[in-house]
Design an enzyme around this catalytic site. Structure first.
Site, PDB file in Angstrom:
ATOM      1  N   GLU A 181       0.851  -1.181   0.000  1.00 19.31           N
ATOM      2  CA  GLU A 181       0.000   0.000   0.000  1.00 19.31           C
ATOM      3  C   GLU A 181       0.889   1.234   0.000  1.00 19.31           C
ATOM      4  OE1 GLU A 181      -3.110   0.127  -0.340  1.00 19.31           O
ATOM      5  OE2 GLU A 181      -3.851  -1.860   0.194  1.00 19.31           O
ATOM      6  N   ASP A 214     -18.658  -9.670  -9.945  1.00 15.35           N
ATOM      7  CA  ASP A 214     -18.612  -8.834  -8.742  1.00 15.35           C
ATOM      8  C   ASP A 214     -17.914  -7.512  -9.028  1.00 15.35           C
ATOM      9  OD1 ASP A 214     -19.054  -8.454  -5.860  1.00 15.35           O
ATOM     10  OD2 ASP A 214     -16.871  -8.567  -5.722  1.00 15.35           O
TER      11      ASP A 214
END
Length: 296
Positions: free
Chosen positions: A198, A223
């Site tokens: 991240e 999805d």
């Protein structure tokens, strides 16, 4: 001296094949071709072993038997691949027996045909394989959302490293989450926790995050489409992608800058923390579109 158990197994397989051929010649043609290719590959492996200098240490009848069994497994793994020797033998046998080739046989042998052409265009085989693998799932999700299938495949490719960095559980179970979608508080399905990168204040950090898990790639694409289509923060991104799709459908030409706008929109909406996400994704989208044109 007793005969080899591998040879006995081959003899039993051949006898079983003869019995099956007597009942149904057509269905036995491909199996016969695979048997021949397996025997051929075993001979190739045997010749390679014979040409390799051995030390003589730690070698006995038991290790020799183990080597033979290992070579047999290797030969089996290399047998029956699309475009391989068994396909050529199958077609030849079918012609000699007057059998019309099955449609599936034609499809299996036709797929690899484009590979040499794509290779000459500097398109790696794994790129072509990834795009073909997810083509139907992406088109189904595209029909439901209006987002170009090439955009979805490209994002899946970017997130998963063309399938080489897929998210798997600790026990090795595949999550099929090729989009890197995290499992938030509202997610009630299966999850997988893995270490990921991240960017915090522009600096890359390793963190453990929880990601969604699916039962298939089709479910993952579905999805992904629902996530973008139902979330208001992606509304503008989806609208722009739909315009690109409509323009391409009417003119047959991809909208200039469509890939860049889609990638930049996703980054602005917070899909990823990487500050270079948009430029990286846009390059993959353009690659995907180029490959799809070559495959068309």
């Amino acid at each position: 001296m007793s005969s080899s158990p591998i040879a006995n197994t081959d003899n039993r397989s051949i006898e079983a094949l003869r019995a099956a051929a007597a009942r149904d010649p057509k269905s036995s043609v491909r199996e016969a071709a695979k048997q021949f290719e397996a025997l051929f590959m075993q001979e190739v492996m045997k010749s390679m072993r014979a040409a390799t200098m051995s030390s003589g240490l730690m070698e006995n009848s038991a290790t020799q038997l183990g080597t033979e069994m290992l070579d047999t497994q290797f030969a089996s793994k290399m047998t029956g691949l699309p475009g391989g020797l068994s396909d050529a033998i199958t077609r030849q046998l079918q012609r000699q027996m007057g059998i019309t080739p099955d449609k599936t046989d034609k499809a299996d042998t036709a797929k690899p045909a484009a590979l040499p052409t794509l290779t000459r265009k500097n398109i790696a085989p794994h790129v072509q394989e990834f795009i073909q693998k997810h083509d139907s799932a992406a088109k189904a999700a595209s029909a439901a959302t209006g987002i170009p299938a090439s955009f979805m495949i490209a994002q899946a490719a970017h997130e998963s490293g063309w399938g080489k960095r897929e998210i798997v559980a600790k026990d090795g179970t595949n999550s099929f989450n090729v989009f890197g979608i995290k499992a938030g508080a509202n997610w009630t399905g299966k999850t997988v926790e893995v270490k990921t990168t991240e960017f915090v204040d522009g600096r890359a950090q390793k963190v453990v995050a929880k990601f969604r898990a699916y039962d298939s790639y089709e479910a993952a694409f579905k999805d992904y489409g629902q996530l973008l289509g139902s979330n208001q923060r992606y509304a503008q991104v989806v609208a722009q992608a739909q315009q690109t799709q409509q323009a391409s459908a009417s003119t047959g030409i991809s909208s200039p800058g469509g890939a860049e706008r889609f990638a930049q929109g996703l980054q602005k909406a917070g899909y990823a923390t990487d500050p270079e996400y948009a430029s990286k994704l846009a390059r993959v989208i353009n690659t995907t579109v180029r490959v799809q044109r070559a495959l068309a």
